[in-house]
Design a protein around this motif. Structure first.
Motif, PDB file in Angstrom:
ATOM      1  N   ASN A  89       0.615  -1.366  -0.006  1.00 44.40           N
ATOM      2  CA  ASN A  89       0.093   0.081  -0.074  1.00 44.40           C
ATOM      3  C   ASN A  89       0.933   1.316   0.003  1.00 44.40           C
ATOM      4  O   ASN A  89       2.187   1.167   0.197  1.00 44.40           O
ATOM      5  CB  ASN A  89      -0.980  -0.199   1.215  1.00 44.40           C
ATOM      6  CG  ASN A  89      -0.468   0.040   2.599  1.00 44.40           C
ATOM      7  OD1 ASN A  89       0.363   0.993   2.785  1.00 44.40           O
ATOM      8  ND2 ASN A  89      -0.532  -0.717   3.557  1.00 44.40           N
ATOM      9  N   ASN A  90       0.308   2.553  -0.061  1.00 41.29           N
ATOM     10  CA  ASN A  90       0.776   3.742  -0.531  1.00 41.29           C
ATOM     11  C   ASN A  90       1.559   4.448   0.614  1.00 41.29           C
ATOM     12  O   ASN A  90       1.895   5.530   0.719  1.00 41.29           O
ATOM     13  CB  ASN A  90       0.295   4.324  -1.415  1.00 41.29           C
ATOM     14  CG  ASN A  90      -1.130   5.075  -0.691  1.00 41.29           C
ATOM     15  OD1 ASN A  90      -1.480   4.828   0.512  1.00 41.29           O
ATOM     16  ND2 ASN A  90      -2.221   5.619  -1.575  1.00 41.29           N
ATOM     17  N   HIS A  94       7.745   5.154  -1.748  1.00 38.27           N
ATOM     18  CA  HIS A  94       8.255   4.278  -3.063  1.00 38.27           C
ATOM     19  C   HIS A  94       8.459   5.161  -4.216  1.00 38.27           C
ATOM     20  O   HIS A  94       7.614   6.184  -4.491  1.00 38.27           O
ATOM     21  CB  HIS A  94       7.137   3.266  -3.298  1.00 38.27           C
ATOM     22  CG  HIS A  94       7.558   2.061  -4.322  1.00 38.27           C
ATOM     23  ND1 HIS A  94       7.883   2.212  -5.558  1.00 38.27           N
ATOM     24  CD2 HIS A  94       8.228   1.029  -4.037  1.00 38.27           C
ATOM     25  CE1 HIS A  94       8.240   1.107  -6.252  1.00 38.27           C
ATOM     26  NE2 HIS A  94       8.449   0.301  -5.126  1.00 38.27           N
ATOM     27  N   LEU A  97       5.910   5.692  -7.041  1.00 33.03           N
ATOM     28  CA  LEU A  97       4.550   6.949  -6.644  1.00 33.03           C
ATOM     29  C   LEU A  97       5.086   8.044  -7.044  1.00 33.03           C
ATOM     30  O   LEU A  97       4.160   8.928  -7.651  1.00 33.03           O
ATOM     31  CB  LEU A  97       4.350   6.462  -5.229  1.00 33.03           C
ATOM     32  CG  LEU A  97       3.017   7.370  -4.546  1.00 33.03           C
ATOM     33  CD1 LEU A  97       1.767   7.161  -4.985  1.00 33.03           C
ATOM     34  CD2 LEU A  97       3.100   7.092  -3.241  1.00 33.03           C
ATOM     35  N   GLY A 323      -2.145   4.056  -5.965  1.00 33.30           N
ATOM     36  CA  GLY A 323      -0.716   4.519  -5.830  1.00 33.30           C
ATOM     37  C   GLY A 323       0.033   3.309  -5.567  1.00 33.30           C
ATOM     38  O   GLY A 323       1.226   3.488  -5.185  1.00 33.30           O
ATOM     39  N   ASN A 324      -0.336   1.805  -5.546  1.00 33.51           N
ATOM     40  CA  ASN A 324       0.691   0.869  -5.069  1.00 33.51           C
ATOM     41  C   ASN A 324       1.804   1.012  -5.895  1.00 33.51           C
ATOM     42  O   ASN A 324       1.496   1.300  -7.478  1.00 33.51           O
ATOM     43  CB  ASN A 324      -0.122  -0.388  -5.040  1.00 33.51           C
ATOM     44  CG  ASN A 324      -0.530  -1.163  -6.485  1.00 33.51           C
ATOM     45  OD1 ASN A 324       0.205  -1.340  -7.073  1.00 33.51           O
ATOM     46  ND2 ASN A 324      -1.855  -0.814  -6.700  1.00 33.51           N
ATOM     47  N   CYS A 328       1.713   2.323 -10.239  1.00 38.18           N
ATOM     48  CA  CYS A 328       2.237   3.454 -10.589  1.00 38.18           C
ATOM     49  C   CYS A 328       3.397   3.042 -11.633  1.00 38.18           C
ATOM     50  O   CYS A 328       3.770   3.886 -12.790  1.00 38.18           O
ATOM     51  CB  CYS A 328       2.947   4.117  -9.247  1.00 38.18           C
ATOM     52  SG  CYS A 328       1.771   4.813  -8.415  1.00 38.18           S
TER      53      CYS A 328
END
Length: 492
Positions: A89-90, A94, A97, A323-324, A328
């Motif tokens: 998850n966001n 990362h 993203l 946005g994982n 992205c």
């Protein structure tokens, strides 16, 4: 010779009838198929082509989801590599993203610099409404007739395309519907008002809504519109329309939301975003479908001020998959491919060609009432009477079916009367593909004219014979080439 994975897939593949039976048993009947009387079972895609279980190749003229082409190698590679590394998850840092956010905002006007990531266009428009209502502290929303903004409850409420159907839920009082700016078949047309400022005429109902809301001490939260209306029939607003509307909405304290879910990422050819063609800057932009080339990813882009007001509520925004890293990585690959393969420029070049050729067909066939579009977003409106602009829904349905059954070309129909043939193919569409569509479409129109002439012998025979002769010449010049291309594609 099929490889090992293809052999495994073939051995596991059900018959089409078994697939249909299992779908009827386990999939809700409200989930409708294309070509419901004879649905397609698509098992493979490649660029602008799709293949059924028997290996038949179909030219895809309707799939604006596979934006850079079905199964584009670079997009597939980016998703697979990231999937094999990590997908989470966001709420972890990362690079994919933040790079995706930078890539998106670099293509937006400078004011639009903050992103929120979601999974779909419906989620994007739902969040856009939340942002607008939070910022303005108001509830009322102005939408356009025939608009479609998604399948969540919040966006169904602002989608006349859905709530005006039989069985649709009543429109809430806080939703205000303005006329769709359709200058061919709408409330104000170029025929009825030949010398009028059509942008001003269509903006006036929104100005009136804003004035009434202010007089009642309420104002508006937002105006939302597809930059080019798709389900409404491939509608291009008259020049200056959005500027007049945005001015009115801003004067009533509202925000302007541009829904680019179907028309963004260079599809219009001349610009990366369709709202740019009207010279306006929205307060909020929602994007999705083409962003992931078939992968579920979307985003909302807005200003720092609107984003900060959302943060100031103290209620955190959290979207597990929005946005994982995999989504992205895929979106970043899509944007790279658009640039590297110059697909925006291709859309402009091919769009100009399609519009020119379709307008030529309009000179030959009276059943074509209007041709409109921009880039690889084209609508051809069929009518039974060009003088009265009477919609010809029956012929549109017949053309869609014949294009699929006989020519293996996939198009769709839409609009308030379901009489507009829609073209919004993958952006890798080629000149040869455009000619293949045009050849098939010409044959359909020619056969339609022959049928009309047989049913009504009083129709001018000379004109009919001339059109048939022209179509026959075109067939003779192009059919052999398409036969060769068809054999080549099937051999790949």
């Amino acid at each position: 010779m099929p490889n090992a994975s293809e052999q495994i897939m073939a051995s596991q593949q059900m018959s089409k009838s078994d697939t249909i039976n299992l779908r009827k048993k386990h999939i809700g009947q409200a989930c409708q198929l294309f070509y419901r009387s004879d649905p397609l079972k698509i098992v493979r895609g490649q660029g602008q082509y799709m293949f059924d279980e028997e290996g038949t190749r179909f030219l895809d003229c309707i799939n604006n989801v596979a934006h850079v082409g079905h199964c584009h190698p670079e997009v597939v590679r980016a998703g697979a590599m990231q999937m094999a590394t990590i997908s989470t998850n966001n709420r972890f840092l990362h690079d994919e993203l933040v790079q995706c956010a930078k890539n998106l905002t670099d293509k937006m006007p400078a004011e639009l610099s903050v992103c929120f990531f979601v999974n779909s266009g419906s989620e994007a428009n739902d969040l856009a409404l939340r942002l607008a209502r939070n910022y303005t502290r108001r509830q009322d929303v102005i939408t356009l007739d025939h608009a479609y903004h998604g399948h969540l409850q919040s966006v169904m409420e602002i989608s006349p395309y859905k709530f005006n159907q039989p069985g649709g839920e009543p429109k809430p009082e806080y939703v205000h519907v303005a006329p769709c700016p359709d200058i061919y078949g709408g409330q104000f047309t170029d025929k009825l008002y030949p010398n009028a400022n059509l942008a001003a005429l269509y903006a006036k109902p929104i100005e009136d809504i804003c004035a009434r809301q202010l007089a009642n001490g309420q104002g508006v939260a937002a105006f939302i519109a597809e930059s080019l209306q798709s389900c409404g029939g491939q509608i291009l607003p008259p020049a200056g329309y959005f500027q007049a509307v945005y001015d009115a909405v801003h004067s009533a304290g509202g925000l302007c939301i541009a829904d680019e879910v179907q028309v963004g990422f260079g599809r219009v050819g001349s610009h990366y975003w369709a709202f740019e063609t009207q010279g306006v800057v929205p307060d909020i932009v929602s994007v999705a479908k083409p962003m992931g080339n078939g992968h579920p990813v979307g985003a909302v882009v807005t200003t720092p001020e609107i984003a900060q007001a959302f943060h100031a509520t103290g209620v955190a925004y959290f979207n597990t998959y929005g946005g994982n890293p995999v989504s992205c990585a895929i979106a970043n690959a899509v944007m790279r491919v658009i640039e590297q393969e110059q697909l925006q420029q291709n859309a402009q070049r091919l769009g100009e060609y399609l519009l020119r050729e379709c307008n030529q067909l309009k000179q030959e066939f009276d059943c074509i009432g209007d041709v409109r579009g921009m880039g690889l977003f084209v609508g051809i409106e069929l009518v039974s009477d060009r003088e009265t602009r009477t919609p010809d829904t029956k012929t549109a349905h017949w053309v869609v079916d014949r294009m699929k059954q006989v020519h293996k070309v996939l198009v769709s129909s839409d609009g308030p009367n379901d009489n507009v043939i829609k073209l919004k193919p993958p952006m890798c569409f080629s000149l040869e593909n455009a000619d293949e569509f045009l050849l098939a479409f010409r044959e359909c129109l020619t056969l339609h004219m022959q049928q009309l002439h047989a049913a009504h012998p009083d129709v001018a025979a000379d004109n009919t014979n001339s059109v048939i002769t022209t179509a026959a010449d075109t067939l003779a010049n192009k059919t052999k080439r398409f036969d060769r291309e068809d054999r080549f594609i099937k051999s790949v």
